[in-house]
Design a protein around this motif. Structure first.
Motif, short mmCIF file in Angstrom:
data_model
loop_
_atom_site.label_atom_id
_atom_site.label_comp_id
_atom_site.label_asym_id
_atom_site.label_seq_id
_atom_site.Cartn_x
_atom_site.Cartn_y
_atom_site.Cartn_z
N VAL A 294 0.85 -1.21 0.00
CA VAL A 294 0.00 0.00 0.00
C VAL A 294 0.88 1.25 0.00
CG1 VAL A 294 -1.64 1.38 1.33
CG2 VAL A 294 -2.02 -1.08 1.06
N ARG B 226 0.99 4.03 -2.99
CA ARG B 226 0.66 5.45 -2.77
C ARG B 226 1.80 6.36 -3.17
NH1 ARG B 226 -2.45 4.57 3.06
NH2 ARG B 226 -4.50 4.06 2.13
N LYS B 227 3.01 5.88 -3.03
CA LYS B 227 4.16 6.68 -3.46
C LYS B 227 4.27 6.71 -4.97
CE LYS B 227 9.15 7.20 -2.75
NZ LYS B 227 10.35 6.67 -2.03
N PRO C 101 0.35 8.62 -6.46
CA PRO C 101 -0.26 9.48 -5.43
C PRO C 101 -1.67 9.91 -5.83
CG PRO C 101 1.48 10.65 -6.63
CD PRO C 101 1.58 9.22 -7.02
N LYS D 105 -6.48 5.19 -6.09
CA LYS D 105 -6.90 4.13 -5.19
C LYS D 105 -5.78 3.09 -5.06
CE LYS D 105 -11.87 4.51 -6.06
NZ LYS D 105 -13.09 3.80 -6.54
N ALA D 106 -5.58 2.61 -3.85
CA ALA D 106 -4.47 1.68 -3.60
C ALA D 106 -4.96 0.32 -3.12
CB ALA D 106 -3.50 2.27 -2.59
#
Length: 231
Positions: free
Chosen positions: A119, A123-124, A127, A130-131
């Protein structure tokens, strides 16, 4: 490098309030390539299964009633995990349940520095997007049509594919070995052998005396050559 991608199913969301781990699925990666080795087990949680949790994974109290206790299978699980980094989606959740079960049977917890959270990686890399595992499967074109309910081994297998995509996609690295084994799109093992090249000694290319004489005669037979215009 050996890595283990894993997922768990539980009776709820918080081991501190009595929720227990009921299923674990693990997939082995070697050099970022699935080896085909997996670990999968169900455990009797010694408590009821809330309907909300059963709705997610489909594991009922009746189904789990004859399964072994986590304590009885801890050695086999720890042997499979070894000292490899452990990859999970929202890894803090899975580590929390796994370490809670280890504590309940008097085992040392798994160090958090072994934790790899997909996750956080997602996200990195993406950005604002949805993850969730479903969202990442959609992003990377990974087929999850057979995922009717959550299942620890199925989700670990999907996550292994997502993890490889998050790291840049499936690539066979540059190696010097004579033989490389990879996993093809169909999931079958592919063995590729490098070609042994035979290098020949350089051939002599200096002109012979006869060739030099013929070349000189040819040049002398050219009327008003361009290279004499500068005289």
């Amino acid at each position: 490098m050996r890595e283990i991608v894993f997922d768990t199913e539980t009776t709820g969301l918080d081991p501190k309030t009595g929720d227990r781990l009921v299923e674990i699925g693990c997939v082995e990666l070697m050099g970022r390539i699935p080896t085909g080795e997996v670990f999968h087990a169900y455990y009797n949680p010694q408590r009821d299964m809330p309907s909300a949790a059963e709705e997610v994974h489909g594991l009922s109290s009746a189904f789990l009633a004859d399964k072994p206790l986590f304590a009885d299978g801890a050695d086999a699980l720890l042997e499979f995990l070894g000292d490899a980094p452990l990859v999970a989606h929202n890894a803090g959740f899975d580590f929390g349940f796994l370490n809670n079960e280890l504590a309940l049977c008097g085992r040392e917890p798994i160090a958090l520095d072994r934790m790899v959270d997909t996750v956080a990686i997602a996200r990195k890399k993406h950005p604002g997007a949805k993850a969730s595992l479903d969202a990442l499967c959609t992003r990377y074109g990974i087929d999850r049509s057979h995922r009717v309910k959550h299942g620890a081994l199925l989700d670990a297998e999907l996550l292994a594919q997502v993890y490889l995509e998050l790291l840049g996609g499936r690539q066979i690295g540059l190696v010097l070995d004579a033989e490389v084994e990879a996993v093809g799109a169909s999931g079958t093992a592919i063995t590729m052998q490098t070609i042994e090249r035979v290098f020949r000694a350089p051939r002599p290319h200096t002109a012979s005396e006869e060739e030099l004489a013929r070349h000189k005669a040819f040049l002398e037979g050219i009327a008003d050559p361009l290279w004499n215009n500068g005289r």
